[in-house]
Design a protein around this motif. Structure first.
Motif, PDB file in Angstrom:
ATOM      1  N   ILE A  15      70.968  -8.600 -44.590  1.00 12.24           N
ATOM      2  CA  ILE A  15      71.322  -8.394 -46.008  1.00 12.24           C
ATOM      3  C   ILE A  15      70.307  -7.447 -46.657  1.00 12.24           C
ATOM      4  O   ILE A  15      70.677  -6.520 -47.378  1.00 12.24           O
ATOM      5  CB  ILE A  15      71.356  -9.747 -46.778  1.00 12.24           C
ATOM      6  CG1 ILE A  15      72.308 -10.748 -46.116  1.00 12.24           C
ATOM      7  CG2 ILE A  15      71.681  -9.546 -48.261  1.00 12.24           C
ATOM      8  CD1 ILE A  15      73.754 -10.346 -46.096  1.00 12.24           C
ATOM      9  N   ILE A  16      69.018  -7.664 -46.347  1.00 12.07           N
ATOM     10  CA  ILE A  16      67.975  -6.795 -46.925  1.00 12.07           C
ATOM     11  C   ILE A  16      68.210  -5.357 -46.471  1.00 12.07           C
ATOM     12  O   ILE A  16      68.132  -4.413 -47.256  1.00 12.07           O
ATOM     13  CB  ILE A  16      66.566  -7.249 -46.495  1.00 12.07           C
ATOM     14  CG1 ILE A  16      66.281  -8.635 -47.042  1.00 12.07           C
ATOM     15  CG2 ILE A  16      65.506  -6.266 -46.968  1.00 12.07           C
ATOM     16  CD1 ILE A  16      64.931  -9.177 -46.629  1.00 12.07           C
ATOM     17  N   ASP A  17      68.515  -5.196 -45.186  1.00 14.69           N
ATOM     18  CA  ASP A  17      68.729  -3.848 -44.644  1.00 14.69           C
ATOM     19  C   ASP A  17      69.898  -3.152 -45.362  1.00 14.69           C
ATOM     20  O   ASP A  17      69.786  -1.993 -45.786  1.00 14.69           O
ATOM     21  CB  ASP A  17      69.003  -3.960 -43.140  1.00 14.69           C
ATOM     22  CG  ASP A  17      69.204  -2.599 -42.519  1.00 14.69           C
ATOM     23  OD1 ASP A  17      68.307  -1.752 -42.669  1.00 14.69           O
ATOM     24  OD2 ASP A  17      70.272  -2.365 -41.916  1.00 14.69           O
ATOM     25  N   ILE A  18      71.007  -3.868 -45.511  1.00 14.85           N
ATOM     26  CA  ILE A  18      72.183  -3.261 -46.170  1.00 14.85           C
ATOM     27  C   ILE A  18      71.854  -2.958 -47.631  1.00 14.85           C
ATOM     28  O   ILE A  18      72.149  -1.882 -48.149  1.00 14.85           O
ATOM     29  CB  ILE A  18      73.417  -4.187 -46.058  1.00 14.85           C
ATOM     30  CG1 ILE A  18      73.824  -4.362 -44.594  1.00 14.85           C
ATOM     31  CG2 ILE A  18      74.591  -3.625 -46.870  1.00 14.85           C
ATOM     32  CD1 ILE A  18      74.882  -5.447 -44.367  1.00 14.85           C
ATOM     33  N   GLU A  19      71.206  -3.914 -48.296  1.00 15.76           N
ATOM     34  CA  GLU A  19      70.873  -3.726 -49.721  1.00 15.76           C
ATOM     35  C   GLU A  19      70.016  -2.462 -49.891  1.00 15.76           C
ATOM     36  O   GLU A  19      70.248  -1.657 -50.783  1.00 15.76           O
ATOM     37  CB  GLU A  19      70.126  -4.956 -50.251  1.00 15.76           C
ATOM     38  CG  GLU A  19      70.081  -5.042 -51.774  1.00 15.76           C
ATOM     39  CD  GLU A  19      69.067  -4.137 -52.451  1.00 15.76           C
ATOM     40  OE1 GLU A  19      69.280  -3.776 -53.603  1.00 15.76           O
ATOM     41  OE2 GLU A  19      68.070  -3.752 -51.810  1.00 15.76           O
ATOM     42  N   VAL A  22      72.185   0.763 -49.377  1.00 17.45           N
ATOM     43  CA  VAL A  22      73.226   1.137 -50.346  1.00 17.45           C
ATOM     44  C   VAL A  22      72.776   1.083 -51.816  1.00 17.45           C
ATOM     45  O   VAL A  22      73.296   1.845 -52.610  1.00 17.45           O
ATOM     46  CB  VAL A  22      74.536   0.334 -50.162  1.00 17.45           C
ATOM     47  CG1 VAL A  22      75.100   0.489 -48.777  1.00 17.45           C
ATOM     48  CG2 VAL A  22      74.378  -1.104 -50.534  1.00 17.45           C
ATOM     49  N   PHE A  23      71.837   0.215 -52.153  1.00 17.96           N
ATOM     50  CA  PHE A  23      71.386   0.108 -53.557  1.00 17.96           C
ATOM     51  C   PHE A  23      69.895   0.413 -53.716  1.00 17.96           C
ATOM     52  O   PHE A  23      69.505   1.193 -54.534  1.00 17.96           O
ATOM     53  CB  PHE A  23      71.600  -1.312 -54.111  1.00 17.96           C
ATOM     54  CG  PHE A  23      73.010  -1.793 -54.165  1.00 17.96           C
ATOM     55  CD1 PHE A  23      73.947  -1.167 -54.963  1.00 17.96           C
ATOM     56  CD2 PHE A  23      73.397  -2.921 -53.444  1.00 17.96           C
ATOM     57  CE1 PHE A  23      75.248  -1.637 -55.037  1.00 17.96           C
ATOM     58  CE2 PHE A  23      74.690  -3.399 -53.513  1.00 17.96           C
ATOM     59  CZ  PHE A  23      75.623  -2.748 -54.308  1.00 17.96           C
ATOM     60  N   ASN A  24      69.090  -0.306 -52.970  1.00 18.70           N
ATOM     61  CA  ASN A  24      67.633  -0.238 -53.088  1.00 18.70           C
ATOM     62  C   ASN A  24      67.185  -0.498 -54.523  1.00 18.70           C
ATOM     63  O   ASN A  24      66.354   0.211 -55.061  1.00 18.70           O
ATOM     64  CB  ASN A  24      67.127   1.133 -52.589  1.00 18.70           C
ATOM     65  CG  ASN A  24      65.695   1.027 -52.113  1.00 18.70           C
ATOM     66  OD1 ASN A  24      65.198  -0.067 -51.883  1.00 18.70           O
ATOM     67  ND2 ASN A  24      65.035   2.152 -51.985  1.00 18.70           N
ATOM     68  N   GLU A  25      67.736  -1.514 -55.138  1.00 19.14           N
ATOM     69  CA  GLU A  25      67.329  -1.805 -56.521  1.00 19.14           C
ATOM     70  C   GLU A  25      67.107  -3.286 -56.805  1.00 19.14           C
ATOM     71  O   GLU A  25      66.477  -3.629 -57.789  1.00 19.14           O
ATOM     72  CB  GLU A  25      68.322  -1.204 -57.521  1.00 19.14           C
ATOM     73  CG  GLU A  25      69.714  -1.780 -57.447  1.00 19.14           C
ATOM     74  CD  GLU A  25      70.675  -1.060 -58.407  1.00 19.14           C
ATOM     75  OE1 GLU A  25      70.409   0.093 -58.789  1.00 19.14           O
ATOM     76  OE2 GLU A  25      71.686  -1.683 -58.771  1.00 19.14           O
TER      77      GLU A  25
END
Ligand code: COA
Length: 144
Positions: A15-19, A22-25
Motif C-alpha cells: 500500500i505504501i509503495d502504491i501510495e 500515485v499520490f505521495n501525499e
C-alpha cells in the motif's frame, strides 16, 4: 487472476509503495490507523500474490459512505481493477445500509473524474483550496 479481499496488515508495504507512486501525499501510517478504525471498508486487489490496488472508505454519517483513497499501481491501471475495487466497496456499503457515497478528487485529476463518472458519480460541489497546494477539490456523489 484477480482477488478482491479485505486489507491485512501484511499488505501494508504494498500500500505504501502504491501510495508513493500515485499520490505521495498521505502519511503512509494513516493507512494502518485506517485499518484499525475501518477494517471492513479497506479493500485490496491482489494478482499473483502482489497487491496492485486498494480502496479505503468509511461510514461518514447516517447512510453516508466516504471514499478516503483509491489507487491502482501504474503498471496495472486500465484493467478494470479500480472498477472492481469500487464495486466491492459499494457492495460492502450497501450491506451497511449506506445510501450515498461521497468523495473528493483533485480538480486537475481528469482521469479519476472520468473513472468515477463512468460508475455513476456526479459532481455536487467544489471545495476551494482543499489540498495543500491550494488546488480545489471536485466533490462527487453516488446514490447506491
Ligand atoms: C483512477 C484509477 C483508480 C482508475 O483505476 P483503473 O483500474 O485504471 O481504472 P479501470 O480500468 O477500472 O477503468 C474504468 C473506466 O474508467 C475510465 N478510465 C480509467 N482510466 C482512464 C484513463 N487513463 N483515461 C480515460 N478514462 C479512464 C474509463 O472509462 C474506464 O473504462 P474503459 O477502460 O472501458 O474505457 C487509477 O487511474 C489510479 O489509481 N489513478 C491514480 C490515483 C487516483 O487518481 N485515484 C483517485 C483519486 S482518490
Amino acid at each position: 487472476m484477480i482477488i478482491i479481499r479485505k486489507f491485512q496488515p501484511a499488505d501494508f508495504p504494498w500500500i505504501i509503495d502504491i501510495e508513493r507512486k500515485v499520490f505521495n501525499e498521505h502519511d503512509p501510517y494513516l493507512y494502518m490507523k485506517f485499518y484499525e478504525n475501518y477494517p471492513d471498508t479497506f479493500i485490496v486487489a491482489q494478482i499473483n500474490g502482489m497487491i496492485v490496488g486498494y480502496v479505503a472508505g468509511f461510514q461518514a454519517g447516517d447512510g453516508v459512505g466516504r471514499i478516503f483513497s483509491l489507487a491502482v499501481h501504474p503498471l496495472y491501471q486500465r484493467r478494470k481493477i479500480g472498477n472492481s475495487l469500487l464495486n466491492e466497496i459499494i457492495h460492502v456499503f450497501t450491506e451497511m445500509h449506506i445510501k450515498e457515497m461521497i468523495l473528493e478528487v483533485r480538480w486537475s485529476n481528469i482521469v479519476a473524474k472520468k473513472f468515477y463518472q463512468k460508475l455513476g458519480f456526479f459532481q455536487y460541489g467544489i471545495a476551494e483550496k482543499y489540498y495543500n497546494n491550494a488546488e480545489d477539490a471536485c466533490l462527487m456523489k453516488l446514490r447506491i
